[in-house]
Design a protein around this motif. Structure first.
Motif, PDB file in Angstrom:
ATOM      1  N   GLN A  22      48.134  56.278 130.247  1.00  0.00           N
ATOM      2  CA  GLN A  22      48.856  57.024 129.423  1.00  0.00           C
ATOM      3  C   GLN A  22      50.506  57.131 129.775  1.00  0.00           C
ATOM      4  OE1 GLN A  22      47.821  58.934 126.552  1.00  0.00           O
ATOM      5  NE2 GLN A  22      49.937  58.282 126.051  1.00  0.00           N
ATOM      6  N   LYS A  23      50.569  57.023 131.008  1.00  0.00           N
ATOM      7  CA  LYS A  23      52.025  56.497 131.554  1.00  0.00           C
ATOM      8  C   LYS A  23      52.642  55.183 131.242  1.00  0.00           C
ATOM      9  CE  LYS A  23      55.035  57.001 135.614  1.00  0.00           C
ATOM     10  NZ  LYS A  23      55.254  56.978 136.998  1.00  0.00           N
ATOM     11  N   CYS A  24      51.860  54.316 131.258  1.00  0.00           N
ATOM     12  CA  CYS A  24      52.119  53.072 130.636  1.00  0.00           C
ATOM     13  C   CYS A  24      52.352  53.005 129.040  1.00  0.00           C
ATOM     14  CB  CYS A  24      51.001  51.979 131.017  1.00  0.00           C
ATOM     15  SG  CYS A  24      51.154  50.236 130.339  1.00  0.00           S
ATOM     16  N   ILE A  25      51.618  53.528 128.473  1.00  0.00           N
ATOM     17  CA  ILE A  25      51.666  53.452 127.029  1.00  0.00           C
ATOM     18  C   ILE A  25      52.978  54.365 126.704  1.00  0.00           C
ATOM     19  CG2 ILE A  25      50.668  54.614 124.917  1.00  0.00           C
ATOM     20  CD1 ILE A  25      47.915  53.981 125.902  1.00  0.00           C
ATOM     21  N   ASN A  26      53.261  55.417 127.034  1.00  0.00           N
ATOM     22  CA  ASN A  26      54.553  56.216 126.657  1.00  0.00           C
ATOM     23  C   ASN A  26      55.781  55.433 127.290  1.00  0.00           C
ATOM     24  OD1 ASN A  26      52.853  58.435 126.285  1.00  0.00           O
ATOM     25  ND2 ASN A  26      53.151  59.393 128.299  1.00  0.00           N
ATOM     26  N   SER A  27      55.664  54.711 128.204  1.00  0.00           N
ATOM     27  CA  SER A  27      56.910  54.197 128.614  1.00  0.00           C
ATOM     28  C   SER A  27      57.186  52.950 127.657  1.00  0.00           C
ATOM     29  CB  SER A  27      56.877  53.465 130.167  1.00  0.00           C
ATOM     30  OG  SER A  27      56.061  52.334 130.233  1.00  0.00           O
ATOM     31  N   ILE A  28      56.197  52.334 127.063  1.00  0.00           N
ATOM     32  CA  ILE A  28      56.487  51.453 126.090  1.00  0.00           C
ATOM     33  C   ILE A  28      56.879  51.901 124.761  1.00  0.00           C
ATOM     34  CG2 ILE A  28      55.015  49.563 124.626  1.00  0.00           C
ATOM     35  CD1 ILE A  28      53.124  49.270 126.852  1.00  0.00           C
ATOM     36  N   LEU A  29      56.094  52.907 124.146  1.00  0.00           N
ATOM     37  CA  LEU A  29      56.766  53.815 123.153  1.00  0.00           C
ATOM     38  C   LEU A  29      57.791  54.236 122.955  1.00  0.00           C
ATOM     39  CD1 LEU A  29      53.243  55.537 122.091  1.00  0.00           C
ATOM     40  CD2 LEU A  29      54.135  53.283 121.278  1.00  0.00           C
ATOM     41  N   ALA A  30      58.602  54.428 124.276  1.00  0.00           N
ATOM     42  CA  ALA A  30      59.982  54.981 124.369  1.00  0.00           C
ATOM     43  C   ALA A  30      60.930  54.138 124.362  1.00  0.00           C
ATOM     44  CB  ALA A  30      60.039  55.845 125.878  1.00  0.00           C
ATOM     45  N   GLN A  31      60.730  52.794 124.116  1.00  0.00           N
ATOM     46  CA  GLN A  31      61.411  51.592 124.264  1.00  0.00           C
ATOM     47  C   GLN A  31      62.594  51.761 123.331  1.00  0.00           C
ATOM     48  OE1 GLN A  31      61.773  48.787 126.233  1.00  0.00           O
ATOM     49  NE2 GLN A  31      60.618  50.470 127.540  1.00  0.00           N
ATOM     50  N   SER A  32      64.112  51.573 123.670  1.00  0.00           N
ATOM     51  CA  SER A  32      65.113  51.780 122.571  1.00  0.00           C
ATOM     52  C   SER A  32      65.182  50.787 121.431  1.00  0.00           C
ATOM     53  CB  SER A  32      66.528  51.466 123.545  1.00  0.00           C
ATOM     54  OG  SER A  32      66.544  50.393 124.348  1.00  0.00           O
ATOM     55  N   TYR A  33      64.506  49.414 122.020  1.00  0.00           N
ATOM     56  CA  TYR A  33      64.362  48.444 121.199  1.00  0.00           C
ATOM     57  C   TYR A  33      63.075  48.713 120.313  1.00  0.00           C
ATOM     58  CZ  TYR A  33      64.036  43.359 119.395  1.00  0.00           C
ATOM     59  OH  TYR A  33      63.951  42.292 118.516  1.00  0.00           O
ATOM     60  N   ARG A  34      63.199  48.636 119.065  1.00  0.00           N
ATOM     61  CA  ARG A  34      61.944  49.102 118.075  1.00  0.00           C
ATOM     62  C   ARG A  34      61.180  48.164 117.384  1.00  0.00           C
ATOM     63  NH1 ARG A  34      60.424  53.021 120.334  1.00  0.00           N
ATOM     64  NH2 ARG A  34      59.290  53.727 118.742  1.00  0.00           N
ATOM     65  N   ASN A  35      61.741  47.053 117.234  1.00  0.00           N
ATOM     66  CA  ASN A  35      60.921  46.098 116.626  1.00  0.00           C
ATOM     67  C   ASN A  35      59.588  45.406 117.455  1.00  0.00           C
ATOM     68  OD1 ASN A  35      59.776  44.389 114.579  1.00  0.00           O
ATOM     69  ND2 ASN A  35      61.544  42.906 114.653  1.00  0.00           N
ATOM     70  N   PHE A  36      58.675  45.854 117.766  1.00  0.00           N
ATOM     71  CA  PHE A  36      57.594  45.666 118.593  1.00  0.00           C
ATOM     72  C   PHE A  36      56.235  46.277 118.263  1.00  0.00           C
ATOM     73  CE2 PHE A  36      58.790  49.751 120.630  1.00  0.00           C
ATOM     74  CZ  PHE A  36      57.626  50.382 120.948  1.00  0.00           C
ATOM     75  N   GLU A  37      55.231  45.634 118.752  1.00  0.00           N
ATOM     76  CA  GLU A  37      53.895  46.105 118.756  1.00  0.00           C
ATOM     77  C   GLU A  37      53.211  46.050 119.776  1.00  0.00           C
ATOM     78  OE1 GLU A  37      51.593  43.735 116.035  1.00  0.00           O
ATOM     79  OE2 GLU A  37      51.768  41.796 117.229  1.00  0.00           O
ATOM     80  N   VAL A  38      52.126  47.250 120.061  1.00  0.00           N
ATOM     81  CA  VAL A  38      51.612  47.284 121.433  1.00  0.00           C
ATOM     82  C   VAL A  38      50.230  46.915 121.192  1.00  0.00           C
ATOM     83  CG1 VAL A  38      51.674  49.622 121.455  1.00  0.00           C
ATOM     84  CG2 VAL A  38      51.313  48.519 123.457  1.00  0.00           C
ATOM     85  N   ILE A  39      49.750  46.065 121.739  1.00  0.00           N
ATOM     86  CA  ILE A  39      48.161  45.827 121.673  1.00  0.00           C
ATOM     87  C   ILE A  39      47.522  46.138 122.973  1.00  0.00           C
ATOM     88  CG2 ILE A  39      46.619  43.839 121.003  1.00  0.00           C
ATOM     89  CD1 ILE A  39      48.929  42.480 120.020  1.00  0.00           C
ATOM     90  N   LEU A  40      46.625  47.200 122.992  1.00  0.00           N
ATOM     91  CA  LEU A  40      46.078  47.659 124.160  1.00  0.00           C
ATOM     92  C   LEU A  40      44.324  46.989 124.073  1.00  0.00           C
ATOM     93  CD1 LEU A  40      47.051  51.492 123.830  1.00  0.00           C
ATOM     94  CD2 LEU A  40      48.034  49.469 125.365  1.00  0.00           C
ATOM     95  N   VAL A  41      44.158  46.416 125.096  1.00  0.00           N
ATOM     96  CA  VAL A  41      42.856  45.769 125.159  1.00  0.00           C
ATOM     97  C   VAL A  41      41.903  46.483 126.112  1.00  0.00           C
ATOM     98  CG1 VAL A  41      41.584  43.458 125.420  1.00  0.00           C
ATOM     99  CG2 VAL A  41      43.903  43.563 124.335  1.00  0.00           C
ATOM    100  N   ASP A  42      41.027  47.047 125.837  1.00  0.00           N
ATOM    101  CA  ASP A  42      40.124  47.702 126.459  1.00  0.00           C
ATOM    102  C   ASP A  42      39.136  46.587 126.909  1.00  0.00           C
ATOM    103  OD1 ASP A  42      38.106  49.198 127.469  1.00  0.00           O
ATOM    104  OD2 ASP A  42      37.178  50.183 125.693  1.00  0.00           O
ATOM    105  N   ASP A  43      38.854  46.163 128.121  1.00  0.00           N
ATOM    106  CA  ASP A  43      38.109  45.116 128.583  1.00  0.00           C
ATOM    107  C   ASP A  43      36.781  45.657 129.217  1.00  0.00           C
ATOM    108  OD1 ASP A  43      37.579  42.694 129.237  1.00  0.00           O
ATOM    109  OD2 ASP A  43      38.146  42.775 131.205  1.00  0.00           O
ATOM    110  N   GLY A  44      35.927  46.368 128.120  1.00  0.00           N
ATOM    111  CA  GLY A  44      34.860  46.939 128.658  1.00  0.00           C
ATOM    112  C   GLY A  44      34.774  47.899 129.677  1.00  0.00           C
ATOM    113  N   SER A  45      35.986  48.769 129.770  1.00  0.00           N
ATOM    114  CA  SER A  45      36.057  49.658 130.860  1.00  0.00           C
ATOM    115  C   SER A  45      35.022  50.810 130.632  1.00  0.00           C
ATOM    116  CB  SER A  45      37.612  50.444 130.649  1.00  0.00           C
ATOM    117  OG  SER A  45      37.952  51.287 131.863  1.00  0.00           O
ATOM    118  N   PRO A  46      34.562  51.293 131.886  1.00  0.00           N
ATOM    119  CA  PRO A  46      33.325  52.464 131.961  1.00  0.00           C
ATOM    120  C   PRO A  46      33.792  53.669 132.015  1.00  0.00           C
ATOM    121  CG  PRO A  46      33.665  51.175 134.166  1.00  0.00           C
ATOM    122  CD  PRO A  46      34.703  50.666 133.240  1.00  0.00           C
ATOM    123  N   ASP A  47      35.203  53.767 132.233  1.00  0.00           N
ATOM    124  CA  ASP A  47      35.863  55.250 132.229  1.00  0.00           C
ATOM    125  C   ASP A  47      36.278  55.497 130.821  1.00  0.00           C
ATOM    126  OD1 ASP A  47      38.128  53.702 131.810  1.00  0.00           O
ATOM    127  OD2 ASP A  47      38.866  54.411 133.844  1.00  0.00           O
TER     128      ASP A  47
END
Length: 354
Positions: A22-47
């Motif tokens: 969540q901290k990682c995601i928040n830091s990305i979404l808070a970027q001052s540069y706005r023309n971006f997409e974030v692709i979160l890839v769940d690599d079969g995480s068991p949690d």
């Protein structure tokens, strides 16, 4: 300078990261540069990581949530690239985070070159918990060895590309992270990735990309990326499959260097393996003390297989890293005395860092 409006695809492999993603995601979404997409890839995480990235997708139109079976970090990165629609690509590990102006500052150095790489620096965040459970964080800035500035043509080849592989000290860190890549150069080089390689997967993925670069820009200062250090990382614990992994990486690097027409490809891959082999020996020395006999036997076998004494003698570089220097006597003569001494030093270091 500054290709205004370039879209950046940020790819984040996620595995067992429910406490930090969540901290990682928040830091990305808070970027001052706005023309971006974030692709979160769940690599079969068991949690619970998968649920967290699904929630992020619901909350923000910039987030794409991808789920796949576990295949390792390279596999997750490749899957993310398949979904990327940006002009440029950036990789961020799920347990790290970035400063809010990272994209904006790096985008200033984008040009029209479709084979370029822009490099920033990073910060190591080490968390330490005292006996009362209080956590303190010490931050250490790490600067790219290569001087800041633009590298193209002969300068790019002689100062950076010729020095990437086969040396203890590289001019460019071969990490996926804290870099901005043109999308074309990434997509054109994914065919060289062996997703079964776990240790050194960054080296496997990034080496062919950098070798194809026509322009590399190294930023000055630019400490935007926070690498969060964990003592339980594969680098800091015993890994019984590490030797086989390193052999696969050597073979893959040799293949890449030959296909990219790098002079002395096999020789460079051989010297690169020397530094990988240091990691193998360190891993063996981290086995429990009760396994010291088996560990010593294994080290002697591997040194014989790889003829490490000759490999060390042939290597043109001077060994500078303190931990690697400790390994040199073992590679020259894997005696019980040399291995016992190294194991004792590692034990003392572990106690001092606790």
């Amino acid at each position: 300078m500054g290709k205004v409006g370039a879209k950046i695809s940020i790819i984040v492999p996620v595995y067992k990261a429910e406490n930090v993603i969540q901290k990682c995601i928040n830091s990305i979404l808070a970027q001052s540069y706005r023309n971006f997409e974030v692709i979160l890839v769940d690599d079969g995480s068991p949690d619970g990581s998968g649920k967290i990235i699904d929630s992020a997708h619901v909350r923000s139109s910039k987030v794409i949530a991808v789920h796949k079976e576990n295949g390792g970090p390279s596999s997750a990165a490749i899957k993310g690239v398949e979904y990327a629609s940006g002009d440029y690509i950036m990789f961020i590990d799920g347990d790290d985070w970035i400063e809010p102006d990272m994209l904006e500052e790096m985008a200033l150095h984008i040009t029209s070159c479709n084979a370029e790489v822009i490099c920033s620096n990073y910060i190591i965040d080490k968390e330490k918990k005292d006996r009362h459970g209080n956590i303190t964080v010490s931050s250490v800035p790490v600067k790219m060895p290569a001087p800041s500035g633009e590298y193209t043509g002969d300068r790019l080849k002689s100062e950076l590309l010729n020095e990437l592989i086969g040396h203890e000290k590289r001019p460019i860190f071969l990490s996926r992270c804290f870099k901005l890549y043109s999308a074309d150069i990434v997509k054109n080089n994914l065919k060289y990735v062996d997703a079964s390689i776990r240790m050194g997967d960054d080296v496997n993925m990034i080496t062919p990309i950098l070798l194809d670069a026509k322009r590399i820009f190294v930023m000055k200062d630019a400490f935007f990326y926070h690498y969060v250090f964990y003592s339980t990382s594969i680098v800091h614990s015993y890994d019984p499959g590490l030797y086989d992994n390193c052999v696969r990486l050597r073979s893959k690097l040799s293949e890449i260097l030959e296909l990219k027409h790098v002079p002395n490809a096999n020789e460079k891959a051989r010297y690169e393996f020397l530094y990988l082999f240091f990691l193998v020996i360190k891993s063996e020395l981290r086995r429990p003390l009760k396994e010291a006999f088996e560990s010593n036997k294994r080290i002697r076998e591997l040194c014989k297989i790889e003829n490490t004494s000759d490999l060390l003698t042939d290597n043109p570089d001077k060994i500078c890293d303190v931990a690697n220097k400790l390994m040199v006597p073992i590679l020259r003569r894997p005696s019980n005395i040399n291995m016992t001494f190294a194991r004792a030093v590692f034990g003392i270091q572990k106690i001092l860092k606790a």
